[in-house]
Design a protein around this motif. Structure first.
Motif, short mmCIF file in Angstrom:
data_model
loop_
_atom_site.label_atom_id
_atom_site.label_comp_id
_atom_site.label_asym_id
_atom_site.label_seq_id
_atom_site.Cartn_x
_atom_site.Cartn_y
_atom_site.Cartn_z
N PRO A 187 0.43 16.81 -4.16
CA PRO A 187 1.30 15.97 -3.35
C PRO A 187 0.56 15.39 -2.16
O PRO A 187 -0.32 16.02 -1.59
N VAL A 188 0.97 14.17 -1.77
CA VAL A 188 0.40 13.50 -0.62
C VAL A 188 1.48 12.61 -0.03
O VAL A 188 2.41 12.18 -0.74
N LEU A 189 1.41 12.36 1.26
CA LEU A 189 2.40 11.49 1.91
C LEU A 189 2.29 10.09 1.33
O LEU A 189 1.22 9.48 1.35
N PRO A 190 3.38 9.54 0.79
CA PRO A 190 3.31 8.24 0.11
C PRO A 190 2.97 7.10 1.07
O PRO A 190 3.42 7.05 2.21
N ASP A 191 2.16 6.19 0.57
CA ASP A 191 1.80 4.96 1.27
C ASP A 191 1.98 3.82 0.27
O ASP A 191 1.15 3.61 -0.61
N ILE A 192 3.08 3.09 0.41
CA ILE A 192 3.48 2.08 -0.58
C ILE A 192 3.40 0.69 0.05
O ILE A 192 3.96 0.46 1.12
N SER A 193 2.71 -0.21 -0.63
CA SER A 193 2.65 -1.61 -0.22
C SER A 193 3.33 -2.47 -1.27
O SER A 193 3.05 -2.35 -2.47
N VAL A 194 4.23 -3.33 -0.81
CA VAL A 194 5.01 -4.19 -1.69
C VAL A 194 4.81 -5.64 -1.26
O VAL A 194 4.92 -5.95 -0.07
#
Length: 700
Positions: free
Chosen positions: A95-102
């Motif tokens: 698990p890792v802290l999510p980093d989402i680019s849209v």
């Protein structure tokens, strides 16, 4: 005489009547001709229809509304949603802290022509041979109708208008025309294996979540439907870049889907090394060009991004929209910052609960184990909440042909039916919540505070409960005030940490918040206050209603009761806070009112002190100080205000301790000098002896 009973009533079927080959596609002349005609079925009348079989991809392409692809606008929203949720799952599985680019970028006609290439591109406006066949070319009939309307409008404009009744010019209607968009989502998740990537994206109903644990998706449908929609609307393939190790080799893949065969059509698949100067990266970047409608679904997309940021405050979301042509000024970018560094607990895979199985599922589980597995081991190891002792009791209850050592291969249809009936009648312990991954009160509260910035907020989490053998957890939050919150009840619904934006009126949370909560009893006005009701339901099987999976019905008593209780507990917390806030307001108002009379009281006291000629002996010094100027009106006013502040502070301390405090605390005070002798007194002593003793010790 009575007719004999039909043959099928006696357990045998009558011989098939002779049928005409023209009527049913069959022949009675011989078995060979009949067998050759079996693929045909009666279609009514004199014609016959061929039996056909459709692949899953073909079925969902024809019924795309089941997966949320109703129209171009909804398809744009659903595509973005599916890619974002896949990225969140991939990051949380590390698990890792999510980093989402849209990014949603509008694709102009010239850009699309460049993507298609010169061979596949449609002719431009200047290259058209027969302009009359195009919709965007005005016909003579349309031109005459337009000129007639313009002439009528000009005639109305030339007529003197009443200055007191001038109609406002109608605002131009927003264009609902569908455009082309490139949707690109980048995550920092676990990535996809090189060899499995085409199957994971190009075969419908293929996935890694077919197990008993909570997950955002389950059927392996969402991202494949985006690919199907791209093939249907633009014909463009999906482009994927994935890396399973930071700084390691990356997989670049371009593919579309063979809908008839339900299998991926790989255009290119290669392993490449990252650029030497590029920062190490692990994750997946997926990009697809689809038809969409940004104008109609802009609000829904931004609403989704805001609510997904509420329920996942541990994630960082970057969203950007890029417009083309004359609308470039409408481009914008927004960031939903990370507020928490605490990931929700990981959901563990568990066995099926006995009360959630059926005959088909039992048969599937039997097929997955060795045929020689004993019934005792099967019950105690393949199902949850059953130990060996309880499994023996169940087998004894079945009796008859059932034994502890009988292999599961001997369980025929009738025996499976008996076993299924017993499992639904027997009593079992409730399933644990280890297979669930709720957001948690901490994250839910932070998410609400981060996005809405309310004046007050309260959260509550119900313990794990069970519905039809499937565990579930309900978390709720209620906020008052905040930014961009309308007056009244605003409901925010989440299922398995996914925002639900459509069909809110039929949802159990909306109906409970509006109809089952008596807001006035909690000192909250459902019409004047800005109320935010947040409810998150997580389960291994969310009981959605309808094919769209956008709302949860209120016909499940366990879920409905849990939702009502969680919201009520939040309201109780807010009621206590509102009472303290109201008491503080009353205290301040009372102090302000009393302080307004202090000058008058000081004047009255000074008049008494100055006018008395023969004061009593015990207070003569005070009267002499008043006459000599030691005590003045200003001094008396200051002392009265100080006394008022001291009384208010004591009142606050007494209110903080509470008059109904029953727990007693022993305090031991050691002298600074001398022998170690301790004094014991009761802090909650109502007689005040303990407080007096404390003051005397402080004086000493």
């Amino acid at each position: 005489p009575p007719r004999p009973p039909p043959a099928h009533a006696l357990g045998t079927m009558p011989p098939a009547p002779k049928r005409s080959a023209t009527a049913a596609g069959l022949s009675s002349t011989g078995p060979k001709k009949a067998a050759a005609a079996r693929p045909r079925a009666s279609g009514g009348g004199s014609k016959s229809a061929l039996l056909k079989t459709k692949s899953p991809a073909e079925f969902f392409a024809e019924n795309k509304n089941i997966a949320g692809f109703d129209n171009p606008g909804k398809s744009l929203y659903t595509t973005l949603r599916e890619f974002v949720e896949n990225g969140l799952d991939a990051a949380e599985s590390v698990p890792v802290l999510p980093d989402i680019s849209v990014e949603i970028a509008e694709v102009s006609k010239s850009q699309f022509r460049a993507l298609l290439g010169s061979a596949a591109a449609l002719p431009s406006t200047d290259e058209r041979l027969d302009t009359a066949i195009y919709k965007d070319v005005e016909t003579d009939k349309e031109r005459k109708l337009r000129e007639k309307k313009e002439a009528a409008a000009a005639a109305r404009a030339s007529t003197p208008a009443d200055p007191n009744n001038t109609p406002a010019a109608p605002a131009p209607a927003a264009s609902a025309r569908a455009n082309l968009f490139r949707v690109t989502v980048t995550d920092n998740g676990i990535g996809m294996p090189h060899d499995d990537l085409p199957e994971m994206l190009g075969r419908v109903l293929t996935g890694t979540k077919y197990c008993v644990k909570q997950s955002r998706g389950k059927f392996g449908l969402g991202s494949k439907m985006a690919l199907i929609w791209a093939k249907m609307s633009t014909g463009m393939p999906v482009e994927v870049v994935s890396a399973m190790k930071a700084g390691g080799p990356m997989t670049k893949c371009v593919l579309d889907i063979d809908i008839a065969r339900n299998e991926p059509n790989i255009i290119s698949l290669e392993r490449v090394m990252p650029d030497p100067g590029a920062a190490p990266w692990r994750g997946t970047k997926i990009s697809v060009v689809i038809e969409g409608n940004w104008t109609s679904y802009r609000a829904k997309i931004l609403q989704y991004m805001r609510q997904i940021a509420v329920i996942t405050p541990h994630a960082l979301f970057r969203f950007a929209f890029t417009a083309e042509g004359s609308h470039r000024d409408k481009s914008f970018a927004v960031t939903f910052a990370r507020r928490s560094d605490k990931l929700p607990p990981s959901a563990l895979e568990v066995k099926h609960h006995p009360s959630s199985v059926n005959q088909l599922l039992i048969k599937q589980i039997i097929d997955q184990v060795k045929p020689s597995t004993s019934l005792l081991n099967f019950l105690s190891k393949q199902l949850s909440s059953i130990d060996r002792a309880y499994a023996k009791r169940l087998i004894a209850e079945l009796a008859g042909e059932f034994t502890e050592e009988m292999p599961v291969s001997e369980l025929d249809v009738n025996r499976i039916r008996q076993l299924d009936h017993l499992l639904h009648q027997a009593r079992f312990e409730k399933p644990t919540g280890s297979c669930l991954s709720p957001a948690g009160e901490y994250n839910l509260r932070l998410g609400i505070m981060k996005e809405l910035k309310p004046d007050l907020v309260a959260t509550f989490a119900e313990p794990a409960d069970v519905f039809e053998g499937h565990p579930f957890i309900v978390e709720a939050g209620v906020s008052l005030g905040g930014q961009s919150v309308k007056q009244g009840i605003n409901v925010y619904r989440f299922a398995n940490r996914i925002p639900l934006l459509f069909e809110a009126g039929s949802d159990v949370v909306s109906r409970t918040a509006v109809s089952s909560i008596l807001w006035s009893s909690y000192k909250i006005s459902p019409t004047q206050d800005k109320i935010g009701v947040f409810c998150s339901i997580v389960s291994t099987k969310i009981p959605f209603k309808g094919t769209s999976k956008e709302y949860i019905g209120d016909d499940s008593p366990p879920i409905k009761n849990a939702v009502k209780h969680a919201i009520s507990q939040c309201c109780l917390q807010l009621k206590a806070k509102l009472k303290r806030k109201a008491a503080e307001i009353d205290r301040v108002a009372r102090k302000k009112t009393i302080a307004r009379y202090v000058p008058d009281v000081a004047n009255a006291v000074m008049k008494v002190l100055e006018s008395e000629e023969n004061p009593p002996e015990e207070v003569r010094g005070t009267f002499d100080d008043a006459k000599s100027g030691v005590i003045t009106r200003e001094v008396l006013t200051k002392k009265l205000l100080e006394h008022l502040d001291r009384v208010e502070k004591e009142f606050v301390l007494q209110a903080g301790e509470g008059k109904e405090e029953k727990d007693k605390r022993v305090i031991l005070l050691a002298p600074i000098e001398g022998d170690e002798s301790y004094v014991t007194f009761d802090r909650a002593d109502e007689s005040g002896m303990g407080l007096s003793l404390l003051r005397s010790l402080e004086d000493k």
